[in-house]
Design a protein around this motif. Structure first.
Motif, PDB file in Angstrom:
ATOM      1  N   ALA A  35      23.750   9.111  84.661  1.00 44.42           N
ATOM      2  CA  ALA A  35      23.412   7.752  84.220  1.00 44.42           C
ATOM      3  C   ALA A  35      24.024   6.661  85.099  1.00 44.42           C
ATOM      4  O   ALA A  35      23.439   5.584  85.231  1.00 44.42           O
ATOM      5  N   HIS A  36      25.188   6.927  85.689  1.00 43.06           N
ATOM      6  CA  HIS A  36      25.890   5.877  86.432  1.00 43.06           C
ATOM      7  C   HIS A  36      26.228   6.346  87.842  1.00 43.06           C
ATOM      8  O   HIS A  36      27.362   6.256  88.287  1.00 43.06           O
ATOM      9  N   ASN A  37      25.237   6.855  88.538  1.00 46.98           N
ATOM     10  CA  ASN A  37      25.494   7.338  89.897  1.00 46.98           C
ATOM     11  C   ASN A  37      25.036   6.306  90.921  1.00 46.98           C
ATOM     12  O   ASN A  37      24.296   5.384  90.614  1.00 46.98           O
ATOM     13  N   HIS A  38      25.495   6.512  92.147  1.00 46.10           N
ATOM     14  CA  HIS A  38      25.140   5.618  93.256  1.00 46.10           C
ATOM     15  C   HIS A  38      24.531   6.422  94.402  1.00 46.10           C
ATOM     16  O   HIS A  38      24.763   6.102  95.573  1.00 46.10           O
ATOM     17  N   PHE A  39      23.798   7.472  94.063  1.00 47.05           N
ATOM     18  CA  PHE A  39      23.255   8.338  95.094  1.00 47.05           C
ATOM     19  C   PHE A  39      22.333   7.550  96.030  1.00 47.05           C
ATOM     20  O   PHE A  39      21.417   6.869  95.606  1.00 47.05           O
ATOM     21  N   GLY A  40      22.638   7.664  97.320  1.00 43.91           N
ATOM     22  CA  GLY A  40      21.860   6.972  98.337  1.00 43.91           C
ATOM     23  C   GLY A  40      22.382   7.374  99.701  1.00 43.91           C
ATOM     24  O   GLY A  40      23.251   8.242  99.835  1.00 43.91           O
ATOM     25  N   ALA A  41      21.881   6.718 100.759  1.00 40.00           N
ATOM     26  CA  ALA A  41      22.255   7.099 102.119  1.00 40.00           C
ATOM     27  C   ALA A  41      23.750   6.898 102.378  1.00 40.00           C
ATOM     28  O   ALA A  41      24.418   7.759 102.957  1.00 40.00           O
ATOM     29  N   THR A  42      24.288   5.763 101.937  1.00 45.03           N
ATOM     30  CA  THR A  42      25.718   5.492 102.164  1.00 45.03           C
ATOM     31  C   THR A  42      26.590   6.477 101.400  1.00 45.03           C
ATOM     32  O   THR A  42      27.576   7.009 101.938  1.00 45.03           O
ATOM     33  N   PHE A  43      26.223   6.721 100.151  1.00 39.26           N
ATOM     34  CA  PHE A  43      26.994   7.671  99.352  1.00 39.26           C
ATOM     35  C   PHE A  43      26.933   9.065  99.974  1.00 39.26           C
ATOM     36  O   PHE A  43      27.928   9.794  99.978  1.00 39.26           O
ATOM     37  N   LEU A  44      25.771   9.443 100.496  1.00 39.62           N
ATOM     38  CA  LEU A  44      25.622  10.758 101.120  1.00 39.62           C
ATOM     39  C   LEU A  44      26.562  10.911 102.305  1.00 39.62           C
ATOM     40  O   LEU A  44      27.155  11.972 102.506  1.00 39.62           O
ATOM     41  N   LEU A  45      26.730   9.852 103.089  1.00 38.71           N
ATOM     42  CA  LEU A  45      27.647   9.905 104.224  1.00 38.71           C
ATOM     43  C   LEU A  45      29.084  10.122 103.756  1.00 38.71           C
ATOM     44  O   LEU A  45      29.824  10.922 104.338  1.00 38.71           O
ATOM     45  N   TRP A  46      29.479   9.404 102.702  1.00 40.54           N
ATOM     46  CA  TRP A  46      30.813   9.603 102.144  1.00 40.54           C
ATOM     47  C   TRP A  46      30.963  11.026 101.613  1.00 40.54           C
ATOM     48  O   TRP A  46      31.990  11.684 101.838  1.00 40.54           O
TER      49      TRP A  46
END
Length: 288
Positions: A200-211
């Protein structure tokens, strides 16, 4: 040079572990949380390690044991990452290092392996060093978040459970399969505990994937491979001493990356703790 190669692998793996808390705390400024970071780290590590070729047959008992062992390290990582959102990264690693005597306590309670007097003396020095390294006697120490300390202590206990379990399960399983299943169990446990937050409260995206890739590769996959190659050559006792490099690296990283203060009394406490932990591992290796 050849003789130094394997100890260097163990040292490098421990040092890489030590950098994690500071970078995790840095990632919080982007709005990420401990649940999604620890889950992504474990899941990607399981996928990376699972791609390494290996041949092995596992019993149902081995599968379950390794997944449960992974659950322990998964909880340890999540709780540790959560703690640095309440307290400094340097204090969090000081509290986490209590796993050294927690593991003695667990082996005493579960397996009736009573520690000797030298080991008990080292525990006393670890506790003294903890108070000094954590700067817990300074004015204002009572204002430290006790929730953060409780989370770090819980992480330390879970880490101790992982170490005890890891030393007893999957002894006949090759390191690739063992590591993959442990990371799979870690990811599964973190998801079950934090399913609501992750979905429900995730930030999955390109930047998060790099981290997530950074945490997975630097914090898990490479150290796992380095330990798998180096520890059998160096020996468990010496490796345990070499791996304490994680502690000073974490404190120094917190100082230079996060600009956390380090006082002379904290440095003295760190030295006392490192000496006591090294002595404890030495006495344990003598018993074995």
């Amino acid at each position: 040079m050849k003789n130094f190669k394997y100890p260097f692998m163990v040292l490098l793996g421990g040092a890489m572990y030590g950098t994690m808390s500071s970078f995790v705390k840095m990632s919080y400024t982007l709005g990420y949380n401990a649940a999604e970071i620890s889950f992504a780290q474990a899941l990607l590590s399981a996928l990376f390690l699972g791609c390494i070729p290996r041949k092995t047959k596992l019993t149902r008992h081995s599968w379950i044991s390794l997944l449960l062992t992974g659950g322990a390290i998964g909880l340890a990582n999540f709780l540790y990452y959560q703690s640095v959102s309440y307290i400094s990264a340097s204090l969090a690693i000081v509290i986490l290092m209590q796993f050294t005597w927690f593991s003695l306590l667990l082996e005493w309670i579960i397996f009736r392996q009573q520690p000797g007097k030298p080991e008990l003396v080292t525990v006393l020095f670890i506790l003294i060093g903890t108070v000094m390294a954590g700067d817990l006697l300074r004015d204002g120490a009572l204002s430290i978040s006790w929730q953060g300390i409780a989370l770090s202590l819980a992480a330390s206990l879970a880490y101790a459970a992982y170490i005890v379990a890891n030393s007893r399960v999957g002894k006949c399983v090759n390191w690739q399969t063992k590591s993959t299943l442990i990371m799979a169990g870690s990811a599964l446990t973190i998801f079950l505990v934090n399913a609501g937050t992750i979905t429900a409260h995730n930030h999955f995206g390109a930047t998060f994937l790099l981290w997530a890739l950074f945490f997975s590769v630097v914090g898990t996959t490479i150290p796992t491979a380095l330990f798998a190659v180096g520890i059998p050559k160096v020996g468990a006792g010496t490796s345990a001493i070499l791996m304490t490099i994680e502690f000073p690296v974490a404190v120094l990283c917190a100082h230079f990356v996060l600009h956390e203060r380090i006082s002379p009394i904290q440095i003295a406490g760190i030295i006392i703790m490192l000496t006591a932990i090294s002595a404890m591992n030495y006495f344990k290796s003598l018993k074995k």
